[in-house]
Design an enzyme around this catalytic site. Structure first.
Site, PDB file in Angstrom:
ATOM      1  CE  LYS A 123      -3.935   1.821   2.664  1.00 19.16           C
ATOM      2  NZ  LYS A 123      -4.711   1.638   3.917  1.00 19.16           N
ATOM      3  CG  HIS A 164      -3.131   5.054   0.290  1.00 17.54           C
ATOM      4  ND1 HIS A 164      -3.081   4.106  -0.718  1.00 17.54           N
ATOM      5  CD2 HIS A 164      -4.289   4.822   0.964  1.00 17.54           C
ATOM      6  CE1 HIS A 164      -4.161   3.338  -0.658  1.00 17.54           C
ATOM      7  NE2 HIS A 164      -4.905   3.742   0.354  1.00 17.54           N
TER       8      HIS A 164
END
Length: 229
Positions: A113, A115
Site C-alpha cells: 500500500k 498511502h
C-alpha cells in the site's frame, strides 16, 4: 513412555477423525476425480474455501487451536499469508485466545500500500517466533514467501500450521521430487509443521467406514503412486 506416546497418538487420531468427518459434512473434502496443480488426477479434493460461514469457520479454527496446542509448538505470534491465510490466521488467533492463549496476529497484502500506513504488512509488528497458518501445502511456495517476509521484518519463521497434510510428493521443474512439501519445510527450511489431519489418517477413516470403501481403494492407490511419508 510408550503408554504416553500411545495416548498422544490416539488423541491425534481422534482429532483427525473428527476433523475429516466435519470436512466431509461441509463438502470441503470431496471424492471423485480432480486435477491438481501438478497435473495429477487426484481421487480426492480438499477446498478450505468452502468453510464459508461463521459457524464453519469458527469450528475449523477450534480444530486448528486444538492441534496447535496438542503439538506443543511454542510461538510468539501468528501470521496469515494472503489470501486464504488471512481469515484462517485471524480465526485461529480468536480460537487460541478463547482457549487462554492470546497471541498477536499479522498478515500481508499481495501488493504494498502506498498511502495511509503503507507497506505490505498489516496487524501486529512481526517479532519473535512466528507461526504461519495456512490450509494445505502443495509446493511450499506460500510458506517460502512468508518466510522471506517474516525474516525481512526481523522476526523468526518458526512453525507452520495447516489443515491437511497431503503427504504427497512435491514437483520440481515438472518432475516428482523425493519429498513432500511438508517434508521440505521441516527438513530443508527447518520449521516445525503441525497438521490437523494427514492423508494416512484420512485413509484410516475411509477404511473404517464401510460406505467409503470405494474411496479408500482409490485414495490408497493414489498414495501408493505419489505418496511421501
Amino acid at each position: 513412555m510408550n503408554a504416553l506416546l500411545n495416548k498422544t497418538e490416539c488423541e491425534e487420531n481422534a482429532l483427525a477423525k473428527e476433523f475429516v468427518q466435519f470436512a466431509i459434512d461441509c463438502g470441503v473434502l470431496r471424492f471423485g476425480e480432480f486435477k491438481t496443480k501438478a497435473g495429477r488426477l487426484s481421487p480426492y479434493f480438499f477446498n478450505a474455501g468452502l468453510f464459508d460461514d461463521g459457524a464453519r469457520l469458527g469450528r475449523l479454527a477450534q480444530f486448528y487451536a486444538r492441534a496447535i496446542l496438542a503439538s506443543g509448538i511454542e510461538f510468539d505470534m501468528i501470521f496469515g499469508p494472503a489470501y486464504k491465510g488471512i481469515p484462517l490466521g485471524s480465526a485461529v488467533a480468536v480460537a487460541l485466545a478463547a482457549a487462554g492463549h492470546n497471541k498477536p496476529f499479522a498478515y500481508n497484502r499481495k501488493e504494498a500500500k502506498d498511502h495511509g500506513e503503507g507497506g505490505s504488512l498489516v496487524g501486529a509488528p512481526l517479532k519473535g517466533r512466528v507461526l504461519i497458518v495456512d490450509d494445505v501445502m502443495s509446493a511450499g511456495t506460500a510458506v517460502r514467501e512468508s518466510i522471506a517476509l517474516i525474516r525481512s521484518a526481523g522476526a523468526t519463521p518458526h512453525a507452520v500450521a495447516i489443515a491437511l497434510d497431503r503427504q504427497e510428493k512435491a514437483t520440481e521443474n515438472g518432475q516428482d521430487a523425493p519429498w513432500s512439501a511438508v517434508q521440505y519445510v521441516r527438513e530443508k527450511l527447518g520449521l516445525k509443521v503441525c497438521a490437523i489431519a494427514s492423508l494416512a489418517q484420512l485413509l484410516q477413516y475411509l477404511e473404517q467406514d464401510p460406505q467409503s470403501l470405494p474411496y479408500f481403494k482409490a485414495v490408497a492407490a493414489y498414495r501408493e503412486r505419489y505418496g511421501a511419508a
